[in-house]
Design an enzyme around this catalytic site. Sequence first.
Site: not given
Length: 488
Positions: A252-254
């Site tokens: 994910s973006k994380r």
Amino acid sequence: MTVRVRYAPSPTGDPHLGNIRTALFDWLLARHYGGQFILRIEDTDRARYVESGVQAQMEALRWLGLDWDEGPDKGGPHAPYVQSERLPLYKEHADRLLAEGKAYLCYCSPERLDEVRKRQQAQKLPPKYDRLCRELTAEQRRAAQAQGTAPVVRFQTPLLGETVAQDALRGAVTFQNETLDDFVLLKSDGFPTYHLASIVDDHLMEITHVLRGEEWLSSLPRHVLLYRAFGWKPPVFAHLSTILGPDRAKLSKRHGAHAALEYRRQGYLPDAVVNFLGLLGWSLDDHTEIIDRETLIGHFDLDRVLPNPAVFNADKLDWMNGMYIRRLPPEELATQVRPFLEAAIGRAVDPAALSRIVPLVQERIKLLSEIVGMADFFFTEGPLDYEAATLLGKKFAGEPRQAAEGLEKVLSAVQTLEPWQREPLEAAIRPLAEQMGVKAGDLFGVVRVAVTGRTATPPLFETMEVLGREKAVERLRAALDRLHSVTS
Ligand code: GLU
């Protein structure tokens, strides 16, 4: 046999890295075998359709140099390549299965299906169509038709036994038929489901290898059953592993993962991204990291694609991008960084000036966009924007007079220096520190902020040389004025 592969995105938004990794593996396989790479748009899920999705997919492929041989914009022997333009074909094939008794019409309303689902949930059973319409009598069918409900076409899945499917990365995978549903082939709006459309198209388009994300593995038995029902030979299937973050959670973006085109905006090079994605699930050997496109094409094959999850490492991508930046001929790097710089300073940049700057930063940037922080001061007109405290740094924080003294010395040493080049500049400035009894680095620090407004820059004397006498001297004077206003 000619290898024919397809990348079949659903335009539901911007392509992410997982999509593009699939496209890359498709492209590499096609190019390795001198086959064809086909772009097909799977837009039959109208609820999730996003207008800009198709353009974004093409744009990402073009940016990365993954050219396709047949596709919506290119045409080809199996056009059209957009599923919503092929509806009659799916209908024809659904009708064929109906006529052969391998599929049936289902009149169940969404409300009824909902009830069935709720009942199953309450009993903790997996949700599945209860096959009510599979055994309708002719009379019941007529009654349902008379009510005017638009039917869907469902596949008649075997109730017992198992379906064995081959995956090129995993070998034989066995599915129990009782776990399968009588899945929908054609929806009541006349659009096919993914299952029917992709099988019909893969067959008609003579696809030899289907590469797709692991999330489709559970669809494999349905597809194998459909191939059998049509009497067609299935292609080779390879389900590419999921991409995980370093913490083994879904990417994910994380984890620093973005939509594919965001990497272009941030200043990644296509070759670096291709190299990086190429190693997400495939390897050349157990150690080589930097692999150019030609080598990837030369060696890529499914036998070195791994079924276990690939781990995304954003730092590795940055490192790789830095490696590719260093390999670029400086003129090419100048061309690549120019738009980033121009966007930041809001006007055109003189290519000749930029070509003198680029060699100073080439070793120091990992992203094209970092040119801004490294070089915008070369182009600033008028006073630089920095705090007096930055100019003084730690060393001279309590000693502005000493810093001013240093700058005065530097100014008088360089004002008329000839030639204005880095060695004479260094030869003139370095001894001043010793005269003052301070470390050379501390004096250089003040000069650096004075002439650039920044604490991290390319090497100081090269920077001064490229900046030119006029600007450098003007900025040294401005810095002195600033110090005088602090000390007086
Ligand atoms: N349209 C599907 C997707 O976007 C394609 C899956 C496949 O390649 O069969 O994931």
